[in-house]
Design an enzyme around this catalytic site. Structure first.
Site, PDB file in Angstrom:
ATOM      1  N   HIS A 107       0.845  -1.201   0.000  1.00  0.00           N
ATOM      2  CA  HIS A 107       0.000   0.000   0.000  1.00  0.00           C
ATOM      3  C   HIS A 107       0.873   1.241   0.000  1.00  0.00           C
ATOM      4  O   HIS A 107       1.982   1.237   0.526  1.00  0.00           O
ATOM      5  CB  HIS A 107      -0.946   0.004   1.203  1.00  0.00           C
ATOM      6  CG  HIS A 107      -0.271  -0.211   2.519  1.00  0.00           C
ATOM      7  ND1 HIS A 107       0.120  -1.467   2.963  1.00  0.00           N
ATOM      8  CD2 HIS A 107       0.109   0.657   3.489  1.00  0.00           C
ATOM      9  CE1 HIS A 107       0.698  -1.351   4.143  1.00  0.00           C
ATOM     10  NE2 HIS A 107       0.709  -0.075   4.481  1.00  0.00           N
ATOM     11  N   HIS A 109       0.791   5.258   1.065  1.00  0.00           N
ATOM     12  CA  HIS A 109       0.103   6.268   1.865  1.00  0.00           C
ATOM     13  C   HIS A 109       0.106   7.610   1.120  1.00  0.00           C
ATOM     14  O   HIS A 109       1.149   8.045   0.617  1.00  0.00           O
ATOM     15  CB  HIS A 109       0.837   6.503   3.190  1.00  0.00           C
ATOM     16  CG  HIS A 109       0.904   5.308   4.089  1.00  0.00           C
ATOM     17  ND1 HIS A 109       0.089   5.161   5.184  1.00  0.00           N
ATOM     18  CD2 HIS A 109       1.699   4.206   4.070  1.00  0.00           C
ATOM     19  CE1 HIS A 109       0.385   4.022   5.803  1.00  0.00           C
ATOM     20  NE2 HIS A 109       1.368   3.423   5.155  1.00  0.00           N
TER      21      HIS A 109
HETATM   22  P1  DGP Z   1       1.904   0.321   7.251  1.00  0.00           P
HETATM   23  O1  DGP Z   1       2.473   0.567   8.591  1.00  0.00           O
HETATM   24  O2  DGP Z   1       2.591   1.076   6.164  1.00  0.00           O
HETATM   25  O3  DGP Z   1       1.767  -1.138   6.981  1.00  0.00           O
HETATM   26  O4  DGP Z   1       0.466   0.973   7.302  1.00  0.00           O
HETATM   27  C1  DGP Z   1      -0.717   0.329   7.581  1.00  0.00           C
HETATM   28  C2  DGP Z   1      -1.730   1.437   7.675  1.00  0.00           C
HETATM   29  O5  DGP Z   1      -3.006   0.842   7.599  1.00  0.00           O
HETATM   30  C3  DGP Z   1      -1.661   2.215   8.976  1.00  0.00           C
HETATM   31  O6  DGP Z   1      -1.519   3.594   8.675  1.00  0.00           O
HETATM   32  C4  DGP Z   1      -2.978   1.929   9.662  1.00  0.00           C
HETATM   33  C5  DGP Z   1      -3.856   1.427   8.554  1.00  0.00           C
HETATM   34  N1  DGP Z   1      -4.771   0.375   8.935  1.00  0.00           N
HETATM   35  C6  DGP Z   1      -4.522  -0.676   9.749  1.00  0.00           C
HETATM   36  N2  DGP Z   1      -5.608  -1.472   9.834  1.00  0.00           N
HETATM   37  C7  DGP Z   1      -6.548  -0.902   9.037  1.00  0.00           C
HETATM   38  C8  DGP Z   1      -7.893  -1.264   8.714  1.00  0.00           C
HETATM   39  O7  DGP Z   1      -8.453  -2.260   9.161  1.00  0.00           O
HETATM   40  N3  DGP Z   1      -8.557  -0.437   7.841  1.00  0.00           N
HETATM   41  C9  DGP Z   1      -7.978   0.688   7.328  1.00  0.00           C
HETATM   42  N4  DGP Z   1      -8.711   1.427   6.501  1.00  0.00           N
HETATM   43  N5  DGP Z   1      -6.718   1.062   7.617  1.00  0.00           N
HETATM   44  C10 DGP Z   1      -6.013   0.268   8.465  1.00  0.00           C
END
Ligand code: DGP
Length: 146
Positions: A107, A109
């Site tokens: 992903h 950001h």
């Molecule tokens: P990373 O640390 O780069 O793997 O970021 C994961 C991101 O995903 C973090 O900013 C929080 C977000 N995140 C974690 N769980 C969920 C979820 O269930 N739904 C959404 N929309 N975002 C999530």
């Protein structure tokens, strides 16, 4: 989790793509899903993920998918700027636990930034509900269509 390993088809973003978990969606096409981060570092923080690939990180994304993914990152960034009027936008992407990654489906950001308003720490800003995220998603989505 190391940089190398098995893709977990039940990771949280895989479940979101399968419709098994909810998300506040901004945009979707055949190759990409864009949705709001529930632990946003700023208002409007969204995530761009590739669909149809078992890629845990940028390293294992098939090379032919990179251009398409970053086209959508650019499209999303333009819509964030148009819809939310930030002073800047930070694009971030983490690989492996030591690199700061916590969800192991690739992903990117997209994080709007405003002068004098520091970003909340990565993944530690507190969980936000759909009531707060939906109006931001609507503004970004509207800017994407315009
Ligand atoms: P990373 O640390 O780069 O793997 O970021 C994961 C991101 O995903 C973090 O900013 C929080 C977000 N995140 C974690 N769980 C969920 C979820 O269930 N739904 C959404 N929309 N975002 C999530």
């Amino acid at each position: 989790m190391s940089l190398e390993g098995q893709y977990d088809r039940n990771n949280i973003f895989a479940k979101i793509m399968k419709g098994e978990m909810p998300c506040v969606k901004v945009y979707e096409d055949d190759a990409t899903l864009v949705f709001m981060d529930v632990f946003p570092q700023s208002e409007g923080h969204c995530l761009v993920i590739p669909k149809g690939v078992d890629s845990r990180n940028l390293v294992d994304l098939p090379a032919e998918r990179i251009a398409g993914l970053f086209e959508r990152v650019q499209k999303t960034t333009r819509a964030v700027i148009k819809g939310l009027d930030p002073d800047g936008v930070r694009i971030m992407q983490f690989n492996g636990t030591a690199g700061g990654q916590s969800v192991f489906h690739l992903h990117v950001h997209v994080i709007p930034c405003w002068e004098g308003k520091p970003l909340r720490p990565h993944g530690e800003g507190g969980m936000r509900g759909a009531d707060e995220l939906q109006p931001l998603a609507d503004k970004i989505a509207a800017a994407m269509e315009a």
